[in-house]
Design an enzyme around this catalytic site. Structure first.
Site, mmCIF file in Angstrom:
data_model
loop_
_atom_site.group_PDB
_atom_site.id
_atom_site.type_symbol
_atom_site.label_atom_id
_atom_site.label_comp_id
_atom_site.label_asym_id
_atom_site.label_seq_id
_atom_site.Cartn_x
_atom_site.Cartn_y
_atom_site.Cartn_z
ATOM 1 N N CYS A 5 -16.535 3.919 -19.834
ATOM 2 C CA CYS A 5 -17.899 3.746 -19.294
ATOM 3 C C CYS A 5 -18.628 2.579 -19.972
ATOM 4 O O CYS A 5 -19.457 1.914 -19.340
ATOM 5 C CB CYS A 5 -18.715 5.023 -19.469
ATOM 6 S SG CYS A 5 -17.985 6.435 -18.631
ATOM 7 N N GLU A 38 0.820 -1.207 0.000
ATOM 8 C CA GLU A 38 0.000 0.000 0.000
ATOM 9 C C GLU A 38 0.861 1.266 0.000
ATOM 10 O O GLU A 38 0.562 2.237 -0.685
ATOM 11 C CB GLU A 38 -0.942 0.023 1.211
ATOM 12 C CG GLU A 38 -2.084 -0.968 1.118
ATOM 13 C CD GLU A 38 -2.988 -0.697 -0.079
ATOM 14 O OE1 GLU A 38 -3.264 0.477 -0.359
ATOM 15 O OE2 GLU A 38 -3.394 -1.664 -0.735
ATOM 16 N N CYS A 93 -24.498 4.911 -12.379
ATOM 17 C CA CYS A 93 -23.628 6.094 -12.363
ATOM 18 C C CYS A 93 -24.406 7.348 -12.790
ATOM 19 O O CYS A 93 -24.834 7.476 -13.930
ATOM 20 C CB CYS A 93 -22.430 5.860 -13.280
ATOM 21 S SG CYS A 93 -21.308 7.267 -13.314
ATOM 22 N N CYS A 129 -18.066 -0.491 -17.982
ATOM 23 C CA CYS A 129 -18.050 -0.293 -16.526
ATOM 24 C C CYS A 129 -19.148 -1.130 -15.861
ATOM 25 O O CYS A 129 -20.307 -1.084 -16.257
ATOM 26 C CB CYS A 129 -18.257 1.185 -16.215
ATOM 27 S SG CYS A 129 -18.394 1.492 -14.449
ATOM 28 N N CYS A 177 -12.427 3.533 -14.718
ATOM 29 C CA CYS A 177 -12.855 4.914 -14.479
ATOM 30 C C CYS A 177 -11.620 5.801 -14.352
ATOM 31 O O CYS A 177 -11.346 6.380 -13.310
ATOM 32 C CB CYS A 177 -13.719 4.978 -13.214
ATOM 33 S SG CYS A 177 -14.604 6.523 -13.078
#
Ligand code: SF4
Length: 356
Positions: A208, A42, A217, A211, A201
């Protein structure tokens, strides 16, 4: 606005399904619940592409397989292994964090996001990622990528350069979490948020049409995707020029360059670098340069978060390997041992390729 009941209920199942079927799998830090490994990945992945992190992650783990070995390592070893990854405060905090986990937590990372957030270098989103991946805690990550996805999904027009709007989006992110998830659900959900932001995205030209949450959305249905995330404060980069005096000398073991440790604060803090000057005139003032030929090498432009550096390397062949300045922390380093010191990224590329 807050997420509508329908969108909130549908988002998590759709994202989890998609991640299990089409998300990223098989990355070296996936499939583990070891907080040390998840934490390391991370921190490395902040502002850095997966493809760049892969090699560093493996090398780091080989050298420091657990939090105890990292905590006990000398600073220079940690910085040398991080060299080239950039954002060096991450490496310093990583080292401090490992030492805190060992000295104050008996070598065991705390399990809740709230407790993890008290450790050096662990922000709210990183703490959430570790707690969700390793312990199935029901908490949402909200890093830059996720902020972009959610502000589009919810057509949230709060200014993301304001902390009040960031907090509001965080509350919405919490409302979107799966209800009563298993630990495995939280892993898929958290990874799904990351994957959606990284692969579909995206900042420019989001995909899109493929997606998994397109039907939910709001920005997509209103045709206003490019309006989000709203950010009024743009990053301003200052321009600066630095002259790098590269002293080189020959030795029986090979060519060496003179490097000095940078101050503990500021640009390239605690890394090794050639002597730096703010003008060519200052760089030329050293009496040691008398009678020596100075070669100007092509300038390099190096972008940092808040600054754009124009670097002007000046190469000088020194007659001997005596100390080049009174710098307390300066040393000659063999060109084929540069991997043993922490170097700023542009020097890592430049020094091994100096002209003969
Ligand atoms: Fe992003 Fe488009 Fe998906 Fe909306 S539909 S979340 S804008 S990729």
């Amino acid at each position: 606005m807050t997420p509508g009941a329908e969108g909130a209920a549908g988002f998590a199942p759709a994202l989890i399904r998609w991640q299990r079927h089409s998300g990223r799998h098989g990355l070296p830090w996936q499939g583990t619940r070891d907080p040390y490994r998840v934490w390391l990945s991370e921190i490395m992945l902040q502002q850095t592409q997966v493809s760049t992190v892969l090699g560093y992650y493996d090398r780091f783990l080989q050298r420091f397989p657990d939090v105890h070995s990292l905590a006990a390592a000398p600073d220079d070893d940690v910085m040398a292994l991080w060299s080239g990854l950039g954002y060096y405060s991450r490496a310093r905090n990583l080292h401090r964090c490992a030492q805190t986990v060992v000295s104050e937590h008996g070598g065991v990372f705390p399990s809740s996001a709230r407790a993890l957030e008290t450790l050096p270098g662990i922000g709210a989103s990183t703490a959430a990622a570790i707690a969700a991946f390793c312990h199935g805690e029901r908490i949402s990550i909200v890093d830059g990528n996720v902020r972009r996805v959610l502000s589009r999904l919810l057509a949230f027009d709060g200014d993301q350069s304001q902390s009040a709007s960031q907090r509001a989006l965080w509350d919405m992110a919490q409302a979107l979490l799966p209800t009563e998830p298993t630990a495995a659900d939280m892993v898929a959900y958290t990874q799904g948020l990351m994957d959606l932001g990284a692969s579909i995205c995206s900042r420019t030209r989001p995909g899109c049409e493929r997606c998994p949450v397109q039907s939910l959305c709001l920005a997509h249905s209103a045709g206003t995707v490019e309006r989000y995330p709203v950010k009024t404060r743009k990053l301003l980069r200052r321009h600066e020029s630095w002259w790098l005096l590269i002293w080189r000398c020959a030795s029986p073991d090979g060519q060496k360059v003179w490097l000095e440790r940078r101050p503990a604060r500021g640009i390239w803090a605690s890394l090794y670098c050639t002597p730096v000057f703010s003008s060519e005139a200052l760089a030329s003032e050293s009496p040691r340069l008398a009678g020596l030929v100075v070669h100007e090498l092509p300038p390099i432009v190096h972008s940092l978060t808040h600054r754009e550096l124009r670097l002007h390397p000046l190469l000088v062949d020194a007659p001997s390997d005596r100390a080049m300045t009174a710098h307390a922390d300066g040393q000659w380093v063999l060109l084929d041992r540069l991997d043993q010191v922490g170097l700023p990224t542009p020097l890592r590329s430049l020094l091994p390729q100096l002209p003969a």
